[in-house]
Write a protein that holds these residues in place. Sequence first.
Motif, PDB file in Angstrom:
ATOM      1  N   LEU A 227     -10.516  -4.711   7.665  1.00  0.00           N
ATOM      2  CA  LEU A 227      -9.889  -6.018   7.483  1.00  0.00           C
ATOM      3  C   LEU A 227     -10.673  -7.072   8.263  1.00  0.00           C
ATOM      4  O   LEU A 227     -11.007  -6.865   9.429  1.00  0.00           O
TER       5      LEU A 227
ATOM      6  N   VAL B 258      -9.408 -10.663   4.174  1.00  0.00           N
ATOM      7  CA  VAL B 258     -10.125  -9.822   3.217  1.00  0.00           C
ATOM      8  C   VAL B 258      -9.955  -8.374   3.641  1.00  0.00           C
ATOM      9  O   VAL B 258     -10.347  -7.981   4.751  1.00  0.00           O
ATOM     10  N   LEU B 259      -9.367  -7.563   2.770  1.00  0.00           N
ATOM     11  CA  LEU B 259      -9.066  -6.161   3.054  1.00  0.00           C
ATOM     12  C   LEU B 259      -9.818  -5.290   2.056  1.00  0.00           C
ATOM     13  O   LEU B 259      -9.581  -5.375   0.851  1.00  0.00           O
TER      14      LEU B 259
ATOM     15  N   THR C 166     -11.038  -7.094  -0.833  1.00  0.00           N
ATOM     16  CA  THR C 166     -10.029  -7.770  -1.647  1.00  0.00           C
ATOM     17  C   THR C 166      -9.498  -8.980  -0.894  1.00  0.00           C
ATOM     18  O   THR C 166      -8.978  -8.842   0.217  1.00  0.00           O
ATOM     19  N   HIS C 167      -9.613 -10.168  -1.494  1.00  0.00           N
ATOM     20  CA  HIS C 167      -9.186 -11.407  -0.861  1.00  0.00           C
ATOM     21  C   HIS C 167      -7.707 -11.660  -1.147  1.00  0.00           C
ATOM     22  O   HIS C 167      -7.288 -11.665  -2.314  1.00  0.00           O
ATOM     23  N   LEU C 168      -6.941 -11.884  -0.106  1.00  0.00           N
ATOM     24  CA  LEU C 168      -5.520 -12.169  -0.277  1.00  0.00           C
ATOM     25  C   LEU C 168      -5.306 -13.420  -1.127  1.00  0.00           C
ATOM     26  O   LEU C 168      -4.416 -13.452  -1.983  1.00  0.00           O
TER      27      LEU C 168
ATOM     28  N   TYR D 240      -4.208  -7.023  -2.932  1.00  0.00           N
ATOM     29  CA  TYR D 240      -4.282  -6.977  -1.466  1.00  0.00           C
ATOM     30  C   TYR D 240      -3.041  -6.284  -0.902  1.00  0.00           C
ATOM     31  O   TYR D 240      -3.146  -5.352  -0.095  1.00  0.00           O
ATOM     32  N   ARG D 241      -1.850  -6.733  -1.319  1.00  0.00           N
ATOM     33  CA  ARG D 241      -0.610  -6.172  -0.761  1.00  0.00           C
ATOM     34  C   ARG D 241      -0.451  -4.704  -1.091  1.00  0.00           C
ATOM     35  O   ARG D 241       0.180  -3.957  -0.338  1.00  0.00           O
TER      36      ARG D 241
END
Length: 207
Positions: free
Chosen positions: A4, A60-61, A64-66, A73-74
């Motif tokens: 993250l 960014v996880l 994947t950008h929130l 992302y979630r």
Amino acid sequence: MPVLTVSDLCFGWPQAPLFDHLSLQLPPGVSAVHGDESCGKTTLLRLLAGELPVERGSLVLRGTHLATHPDAYRALVFRTEPRSDALDAISARTWFSTLAARRPNFDTIAAQRLSSGFALDPHIDKPMHMLSAGSRRKVWLSAAFAAGAALTLIDEPFAALDMNSIRFLRTLLAEASQHTDRAWLLADHTLPDGMVLQTRLQLGAGD
């Protein structure tokens, strides 16, 4: 590579600013955020989970950008919320089955094994409202370690636990500290000595 990356995060409640251009990276393994009451620990977990809208900044996880792919992302996050009453009417076993239907990486067999490790077998089919605060927390912890999430956020992991459960949880966290592609963030006032932490974030009053 960090699991993250948080850049330039800004957030505050009315008349109570909390985070001003906060940036951090969470590597694989176990990290912690700690500080006094009302310093923003739980709020930070909710922001990292994508449950609260940020005022500014990016999260960014695993690439994947929130901001641009919020649902994706979630889906990569699991956050414990043992104080919630949303699950009061159902049992732990039922909740595990529900999570397995919604989360492709959720391991129901692992959840059952973990709940046994937390000595929950006599309570696995009881409605959650019948469980003590400690038992409810054990249910959430069992789900967290069975979820297979890229990012797992655990608020007050040791609160209300008996000594056997604390020892079991520490064993699980020691295993999690060896993960090479998943990040765990614990939030608490203080944490027991001897834990292997990749990153430690101290929040102060007003952070």
